[in-house]
Design an enzyme around this catalytic site. Structure first.
Site, PDB file in Angstrom:
ATOM      1  CE  LYS A  35     -10.691 -65.964 103.505  1.00  0.00           C
ATOM      2  NZ  LYS A  35      -9.951 -64.737 103.777  1.00  0.00           N
ATOM      3  CB  THR A 120      -6.742 -48.923 105.623  1.00  0.00           C
ATOM      4  OG1 THR A 120      -7.995 -48.904 104.963  1.00  0.00           O
ATOM      5  CG2 THR A 120      -6.530 -47.603 106.329  1.00  0.00           C
ATOM      6  NE  ARG A 154     -21.921 -46.977 103.880  1.00  0.00           N
ATOM      7  CZ  ARG A 154     -23.141 -46.518 103.620  1.00  0.00           C
ATOM      8  NH1 ARG A 154     -23.895 -46.042 104.589  1.00  0.00           N
ATOM      9  NH2 ARG A 154     -23.635 -46.538 102.384  1.00  0.00           N
ATOM     10  N   GLY A 275     -17.981 -50.115 116.256  1.00  0.00           N
ATOM     11  CA  GLY A 275     -17.095 -51.285 116.295  1.00  0.00           C
ATOM     12  C   GLY A 275     -16.602 -51.489 114.882  1.00  0.00           C
ATOM     13  CB  CYS A 278     -12.578 -49.345 109.382  1.00  0.00           C
ATOM     14  SG  CYS A 278     -12.414 -50.390 107.945  1.00  0.00           S
TER      15      CYS A 278
HETATM   16  C1  UDX Z   1     -16.378 -47.869 107.857  1.00  0.00           C
HETATM   17  C2  UDX Z   1     -16.497 -46.634 106.954  1.00  0.00           C
HETATM   18  O1  UDX Z   1     -17.841 -46.135 106.982  1.00  0.00           O
HETATM   19  C3  UDX Z   1     -16.090 -46.980 105.540  1.00  0.00           C
HETATM   20  O2  UDX Z   1     -16.109 -45.813 104.735  1.00  0.00           O
HETATM   21  C4  UDX Z   1     -14.676 -47.569 105.558  1.00  0.00           C
HETATM   22  O3  UDX Z   1     -14.308 -47.986 104.259  1.00  0.00           O
HETATM   23  C5  UDX Z   1     -14.604 -48.756 106.514  1.00  0.00           C
HETATM   24  O4  UDX Z   1     -15.066 -48.369 107.807  1.00  0.00           O
HETATM   25  P1  UDX Z   1     -17.817 -50.049 108.344  1.00  0.00           P
HETATM   26  O5  UDX Z   1     -16.852 -50.271 109.469  1.00  0.00           O
HETATM   27  O6  UDX Z   1     -18.111 -51.176 107.412  1.00  0.00           O
HETATM   28  O7  UDX Z   1     -17.302 -48.840 107.414  1.00  0.00           O
HETATM   29  O8  UDX Z   1     -19.203 -49.603 108.964  1.00  0.00           O
HETATM   30  P2  UDX Z   1     -19.976 -48.234 109.279  1.00  0.00           P
HETATM   31  O9  UDX Z   1     -21.296 -48.285 108.610  1.00  0.00           O
HETATM   32  O10 UDX Z   1     -19.152 -47.065 109.013  1.00  0.00           O
HETATM   33  O11 UDX Z   1     -20.237 -48.387 110.835  1.00  0.00           O
HETATM   34  C6  UDX Z   1     -19.157 -48.446 111.775  1.00  0.00           C
HETATM   35  C7  UDX Z   1     -19.678 -48.538 113.175  1.00  0.00           C
HETATM   36  O12 UDX Z   1     -20.271 -47.310 113.587  1.00  0.00           O
HETATM   37  C8  UDX Z   1     -20.751 -49.603 113.404  1.00  0.00           C
HETATM   38  O13 UDX Z   1     -20.467 -50.292 114.600  1.00  0.00           O
HETATM   39  C9  UDX Z   1     -22.032 -48.817 113.520  1.00  0.00           C
HETATM   40  O14 UDX Z   1     -22.993 -49.482 114.311  1.00  0.00           O
HETATM   41  C10 UDX Z   1     -21.541 -47.545 114.173  1.00  0.00           C
HETATM   42  N1  UDX Z   1     -22.388 -46.375 113.898  1.00  0.00           N
HETATM   43  C11 UDX Z   1     -22.535 -45.916 112.615  1.00  0.00           C
HETATM   44  C12 UDX Z   1     -23.003 -45.707 114.951  1.00  0.00           C
HETATM   45  O15 UDX Z   1     -22.872 -46.089 116.115  1.00  0.00           O
HETATM   46  N2  UDX Z   1     -23.764 -44.592 114.674  1.00  0.00           N
HETATM   47  C13 UDX Z   1     -23.934 -44.123 113.416  1.00  0.00           C
HETATM   48  O16 UDX Z   1     -24.632 -43.100 113.268  1.00  0.00           O
HETATM   49  C14 UDX Z   1     -23.303 -44.794 112.345  1.00  0.00           C
END
Ligand code: UDX
Length: 449
Positions: A35, A120, A154, A275, A278
């Site tokens: 990396k 986290t 995100r 998914g 987090c």
């Molecule tokens: C998340 C948090 O948003 C972020 O603040 C934290 O730091 C890490 O975890 P991330 O996992 O990168 O971020 O993605 P995010 O945009 O939150 O989406 C998570 C999941 O929820 C995705 O699978 C997305 O498809 C799903 N999702 C999101 C939905 O199904 N519906 C929605 O309205 C929003």
């Protein structure tokens, strides 16, 4: 300021590059030499929009190394941003956090250093890291303070979220540590840096609020935020199941409730569910932590269960439409857990592919950026990897939109429909236009429908 970041994953690398971009001298440390070699060559080991461009711009203030000896002595602030993979009993495995803390203590050469938990970590980890630092420290002329600075970025919009955050949270019990972090984040809090041309500052974006707390509160803020977002999605999915039965349109319901400012429109998109690295891990950790205090977390547990059921529902929807799954060819559009990332952790597509294969289906898959990672991480899954979405559709009995990549929204749907054996499309993200797809010749179904 002199900053060191340990761990060059999504959080560590984005944080390091952004802090260098806004003017700090940053050393990124990772124990994986491959990396570090990539980063030295100007390449990012992860896919994240604009990260390589920002890396190039911030390059003069960035150093990459595998050596604690080089990274630790000069640092005023050391971020621990290593992975915390799922461990036993719902709690994350903190072995990488431990070895980072030991590495910092062993190579510290005196003075005051703020060690910041960016990964986290469960409640109480700040104190735990402090005790590891003290145990592993052999000198007497240094002082450490541990702080928590939870990350809310995100994937896919990581740079935007880091440069233009809704808030910055710092937690710690040492006033000098909090003062140091305030100085570190000042360019972002006051928005004094020049915005990159490809990441313009949002209109009317003002000063960023700083939430300064004690250690435990900052640690809990991270979990409480992620669990709330996860349950918001599960809530709309639960309402979606009822909407489907009652003949209501969940997209209109989402809009209708979301425009209430108390609720908000974001994270109300119904579909396959969440998914990623987090939400699953953090909700599990919250339940595990609560149980250590003799507390149940019925709301968080229910959010997890609803999310699990959504993945089953996709298979049920296909069964309801096709009547027999055995021998059918099903195409999955999208593998990454969401668009604009190649991350496959807890990706619904993996689960769905596995369930369909168990039912005797032939599963064809495509993703605009995650194919390489998929081949590496899931060699066991007997799917047919396709170079294009058109190839996925060719001869298939059904298509499932699993990840709502922009590329899929723009497909030539009439010709896709003609190439299929049976033009059934299950929109797992409620992302496509039903009227348009129907005109294109599809039998359009969604989840919820
Ligand atoms: C998340 C948090 O948003 C972020 O603040 C934290 O730091 C890490 O975890 P991330 O996992 O990168 O971020 O993605 P995010 O945009 O939150 O989406 C998570 C999941 O929820 C995705 O699978 C997305 O498809 C799903 N999702 C999101 C939905 O199904 N519906 C929605 O309205 C929003």
């Amino acid at each position: 300021m002199q900053v060191t970041i340990i761990g060059t994953g999504y959080v560590g690398l984005t944080t390091g590059i952004c802090l260098a971009y806004v003017g700090h001298n940053v050393t990124c440390l990772d124990t994986d030499p491959a990396k570090i070699a990539m980063l030295e060559a100007g390449k990012c080991p992860i896919y994240e929009p604009h990260l390589e461009e920002l890396l190039a711009e911030a390059r003069p203030r960035l150093r990459f190394t595998t050596s604690y000896e080089q990274a630790v002595p000069a640092a005023q602030v050391v971020f621990v941003a290593v992975g915390t993979p799922p461990g036993e009993g719902g709690n994350p495995d903190l072995k990488y956090v431990r070895s980072a803390a030991e590495g910092i203590a062993k190579h510290h050469t005196g003075g005051f250093t703020v060690v910041v938990n960016k990964s986290t970590v469960p409640l109480g980890s700040g104190n735990w890291v402090h005790s590891i630092l003290l145990d592993a420290y052999t000198r007497t002329d240094g002082k450490f303070a541990v702080a928590s600075n939870p990350e809310f970025l995100r994937e896919g919009t990581a740079l935007h979220d880091s440069l233009y955050p809704d808030r910055v949270v710092v937690g710690g019990d040492d006033p000098q540590a909090l003062e140091t972090l305030y100085t570190l984040y000042r360019p972002i809090l006051d928005q004094t840096f020049e915005a990159p041309v490809y990441l313009p500052r949002p209109e009317d974006f003002g000063a960023v609020p700083l939430v300064s707390t004690d250690l435990a509160s900052a640690e809990l803020i991270k979990y409480a935020a992620n669990a709330f977002l996860a349950l918001k999605i599960s809530y709309i999915n639960e309402i979606g199941t009822l909407a489907e039965k009652a003949g209501a349109d969940i997209r209109q319901v989402s809009k209708g409730i979301g425009l209430d400012a108390r609720i908000g429109t974001r994270f109300l998109q119904a579909g396959i569910g969440w998914g990623g690295s987090c939400f699953g891990k953090d909700t599990a950790a919250l339940v595990a932590t609560a149980s250590e205090y003799g507390l149940d977390m019925p709301i968080v547990k229910a959010a997890r269960e609803v999310n699990r059921m959504q993945r089953e529902r996709i298979v049920e929807r296909l069964l309801a439409e096709l009547k027999i799954l055995k021998g059918r060819t099903i195409g999955l559009l999208g593998l990454a857990f969401k668009p604009n990332t190649d991350d496959l952790r807890e990706a619904p597509a993996i689960d769905i592919a596995r369930k369909l294969i168990e039912r005797g289906c032939r599963v064809k898959v495509h993703d605009p950026v995650a194919m390489e990672r998929y081949a590496k991480e899931h060699p066991d899954l007997a799917t047919v990897a396709c170079a294009t979405p058109e190839e996925v559709a060719n001869g298939a009995d059904a298509l499932v939109l699993v990840t709502e990549w922009q590329e899929y929204r723009e497909l030539d749907w009439p010709s896709v429909a003609t190439s299929m054996r049976n033009a059934l499309l299950v929109d797992g993200r409620n992302a496509l236009d039903k009227a348009r797809l129907t005109r294109a010749g599809f039998q359009y179904r969604s989840l919820p429908g």
